[in-house]
Design a protein around this motif. Structure first.
Motif, mmCIF file in Angstrom:
data_model
loop_
_atom_site.group_PDB
_atom_site.id
_atom_site.type_symbol
_atom_site.label_atom_id
_atom_site.label_comp_id
_atom_site.label_asym_id
_atom_site.label_seq_id
_atom_site.Cartn_x
_atom_site.Cartn_y
_atom_site.Cartn_z
ATOM 1 N N LYS A 12 0.838 -1.203 0.000
ATOM 2 C CA LYS A 12 0.000 0.000 0.000
ATOM 3 C C LYS A 12 0.878 1.261 0.000
ATOM 4 O O LYS A 12 1.989 1.241 0.528
ATOM 5 C CB LYS A 12 -0.892 0.017 1.238
ATOM 6 C CG LYS A 12 -1.811 -1.208 1.356
ATOM 7 C CD LYS A 12 -2.872 -1.209 0.276
ATOM 8 C CE LYS A 12 -3.878 -2.342 0.461
ATOM 9 N NZ LYS A 12 -3.314 -3.674 0.133
ATOM 10 N N THR A 13 0.353 2.354 -0.573
ATOM 11 C CA THR A 13 1.098 3.614 -0.533
ATOM 12 C C THR A 13 1.088 4.161 0.890
ATOM 13 O O THR A 13 0.214 3.828 1.682
ATOM 14 C CB THR A 13 0.458 4.707 -1.418
ATOM 15 O OG1 THR A 13 -0.816 5.023 -0.867
ATOM 16 C CG2 THR A 13 0.315 4.261 -2.837
ATOM 17 N N ASP A 15 0.001 6.803 1.819
ATOM 18 C CA ASP A 15 -1.261 7.502 2.085
ATOM 19 C C ASP A 15 -2.379 6.553 2.492
ATOM 20 O O ASP A 15 -3.448 6.989 2.912
ATOM 21 C CB ASP A 15 -1.706 8.269 0.826
ATOM 22 C CG ASP A 15 -0.783 9.437 0.530
ATOM 23 O OD1 ASP A 15 -0.148 9.930 1.484
ATOM 24 O OD2 ASP A 15 -0.681 9.834 -0.635
ATOM 25 N N HIS A 16 -2.173 5.272 2.357
ATOM 26 C CA HIS A 16 -3.200 4.293 2.705
ATOM 27 C C HIS A 16 -3.132 4.010 4.212
ATOM 28 O O HIS A 16 -2.048 3.839 4.755
ATOM 29 C CB HIS A 16 -2.948 3.010 1.905
ATOM 30 C CG HIS A 16 -4.104 2.066 1.909
ATOM 31 N ND1 HIS A 16 -4.479 1.358 3.028
ATOM 32 C CD2 HIS A 16 -4.973 1.709 0.931
ATOM 33 C CE1 HIS A 16 -5.528 0.603 2.736
ATOM 34 N NE2 HIS A 16 -5.845 0.807 1.465
ATOM 35 N N ASN A 37 3.000 -0.659 -4.852
ATOM 36 C CA ASN A 37 3.015 0.737 -4.410
ATOM 37 C C ASN A 37 3.631 0.932 -3.029
ATOM 38 O O ASN A 37 3.920 2.060 -2.638
ATOM 39 C CB ASN A 37 1.599 1.313 -4.430
ATOM 40 C CG ASN A 37 1.149 1.587 -5.850
ATOM 41 O OD1 ASN A 37 1.952 1.977 -6.680
ATOM 42 N ND2 ASN A 37 -0.129 1.379 -6.122
ATOM 43 N N ILE B 7 -5.333 13.644 -10.509
ATOM 44 C CA ILE B 7 -4.903 12.256 -10.283
ATOM 45 C C ILE B 7 -4.220 12.174 -8.917
ATOM 46 O O ILE B 7 -3.195 12.814 -8.682
ATOM 47 C CB ILE B 7 -3.959 11.791 -11.421
ATOM 48 C CG1 ILE B 7 -4.754 11.734 -12.737
ATOM 49 C CG2 ILE B 7 -3.342 10.428 -11.095
ATOM 50 C CD1 ILE B 7 -3.947 11.330 -13.955
ATOM 51 N N ASP B 8 -4.836 11.425 -7.999
ATOM 52 C CA ASP B 8 -4.247 11.273 -6.663
ATOM 53 C C ASP B 8 -3.891 9.811 -6.368
ATOM 54 O O ASP B 8 -3.646 9.446 -5.230
ATOM 55 C CB ASP B 8 -5.185 11.842 -5.577
ATOM 56 C CG ASP B 8 -6.493 11.087 -5.474
ATOM 57 O OD1 ASP B 8 -6.756 10.220 -6.327
ATOM 58 O OD2 ASP B 8 -7.259 11.370 -4.538
ATOM 59 N N GLN B 9 -3.883 8.999 -7.418
ATOM 60 C CA GLN B 9 -3.512 7.590 -7.263
ATOM 61 C C GLN B 9 -2.107 7.385 -7.833
ATOM 62 O O GLN B 9 -1.775 7.971 -8.855
ATOM 63 C CB GLN B 9 -4.469 6.701 -8.063
ATOM 64 C CG GLN B 9 -5.938 6.953 -7.784
ATOM 65 C CD GLN B 9 -6.367 6.355 -6.475
ATOM 66 O OE1 GLN B 9 -5.970 5.248 -6.144
ATOM 67 N NE2 GLN B 9 -7.149 7.101 -5.714
ATOM 68 N N THR B 16 -7.042 3.349 -12.787
ATOM 69 C CA THR B 16 -7.797 4.604 -12.763
ATOM 70 C C THR B 16 -6.998 5.759 -13.365
ATOM 71 O O THR B 16 -7.537 6.559 -14.116
ATOM 72 C CB THR B 16 -8.216 5.001 -11.335
ATOM 73 O OG1 THR B 16 -7.071 4.942 -10.500
ATOM 74 C CG2 THR B 16 -9.301 4.103 -10.806
ATOM 75 N N GLY B 17 -5.725 5.834 -13.037
ATOM 76 C CA GLY B 17 -4.910 6.927 -13.543
ATOM 77 C C GLY B 17 -4.775 6.892 -15.050
ATOM 78 O O GLY B 17 -4.886 7.907 -15.729
ATOM 79 N N GLY B 42 -0.282 10.579 -6.241
ATOM 80 C CA GLY B 42 -0.296 10.779 -7.694
ATOM 81 C C GLY B 42 0.970 11.442 -8.219
ATOM 82 O O GLY B 42 1.326 11.251 -9.380
ATOM 83 N N GLY B 116 -11.012 8.222 -10.900
ATOM 84 C CA GLY B 116 -11.379 7.039 -10.115
ATOM 85 C C GLY B 116 -12.428 7.282 -9.056
ATOM 86 O O GLY B 116 -12.919 8.357 -8.879
#
Lengths: 93, 116, 108
Positions: A12-13, A15-16, A37, B7-9, B16-17, B42, B116
């Motif tokens: 996970k990033t 941010d997760h 990620n 885009i924040d992924q 999604t991106g 992102g 997304g």
């Protein structure tokens, strides 16, 4: 070879929410493998404390992070499998 | 009527991106003014030196470099997110502009949409 | 002359592997469309090969194909009538197929 209690596999990033939850559960004899990620944690200056940190080489290269892996051991897929066999237990986050 | 696609992924973890990039290209194809903003994880789209041969995916760094050719107006990167992910300006592609993603920025667009 | 076997293609005639392409491949695919490749064709084909090397995508649609050609070579070649004459049908699709690139994503 040091004893390896729990191997944390983290994809996970930073941010997760699960990224922080994982770091909060790191024990002194644990190791963490960053994949997918999860390798972005290397760039985000997250504190891994004293845990041994490994990161999957191909995922690091894909994200352009090969230059920022100071204290990290880069591993390939077979070395990663080796770590899972060596660990007493494995948590996939 | 300008549109901002946000885009924040992170790249490579999902689709999604890439779908958002495709949408931006389609808008640009019909000469609709469209810009891209990268925030949060992102911003990792924008790091230079991505080598994807080991994961068998196309490089988003190379894909994104086609954006100016196709007529995407601006490629914006949120300053704070870049700091958080340790991306200094020299590591950003040339066409990227550092900015602060705030209400003032979004107010410049008649439409903004998160991917997304 | 021994010819190497033709590279694998999908059900729409696009190459499975863009790097398996050669000039022979282009001639072969073009002849299926009844086209004989001129210098003007080759100029666009080589442009598309370079574009793919740099961006790892095909121009996704006709309009963006035209834009990309215009950006590189100017209005004289970067216009839809010129490209339609060289690559009949859906120009982006026909040209990408001959150049060994993947199918443009937004062409029906």
């Amino acid at each position: 070879m040091n004893e390896l209690h729990t191997l944390h596999i983290l994809n996970k990033t930073p941010d997760h929410p699960r990224f922080g939850e994982c770091l909060g559960m790191l024990g002194p004899d644990d190791a963490i493998v960053l994949i997918e990620n999860g390798v972005l944690g290397l760039a985000a200056a997250e504190g891994f404390h004293s845990a041994r940190v490994y990161a999957l080489r191909d995922d690091v290269a894909a994200r352009g992070l090969s230059g920022s892996t100071q204290a990290t051991s880069l591993v390939d897929y077979s070395e990663w499998v080796g770590l899972t066999l060596q660990a007493e237990r494995v948590i996939s986050w | 009527m300008a549109m901002l696609i946000i885009i924040d992924q992170p790249p490579y973890g999902g689709w999604t991106g890439r779908e958002a990039l495709d949408m931006a290209f389609s808008l640009a194809a019909f000469d609709q003014p469209v810009s891209l903003l990268f925030i949060g994880a992102g911003v990792n789209w924008l790091r230079t030196g991505q080598n994807t041969s080991g994961i068998e995916q196309k490089s988003v760094e190379k894909n994104l470099a086609a954006a100016p050719v196709f007529g995407i107006e601006d490629i914006l990167a949120d300053r704070i997110s870049c700091e958080r992910y340790g991306i200094a300006p020299p590591e950003l592609a040339d066409s990227v502009v550092l900015t602060d993603a705030n209400a003032e920025l979004l107010a410049q667009y008649s439409q903004a949409a998160f991917a997304g | 002359m021994v010819k190497s076997p033709s590279p694998e293609r999908n059900n729409e005639g696009f190459l499975e592997d863009a790097w398996a392409w050669s000039r022979d491949t282009a001639e072969e695919i073009a002849s299926e469309d009844g086209l004989e490749l001129s210098e003007n064709h080759w100029e666009i084909i080589m442009f598309l090969r370079d574009f793919y090397k740099e961006h790892e995508i095909s121009p996704p649609s006709n309009r963006l194909f035209v834009k990309a050609v215009k950006d590189a070579m100017g209005e004289e070649k970067g216009n839809s009538i010129y490209l339609m004459q060289l690559f009949p049908g859906t120009p982006a699709k026909t040209a990408c197929r001959i150049a060994g690139l993947p199918r443009p994503t937004n062409c029906l």
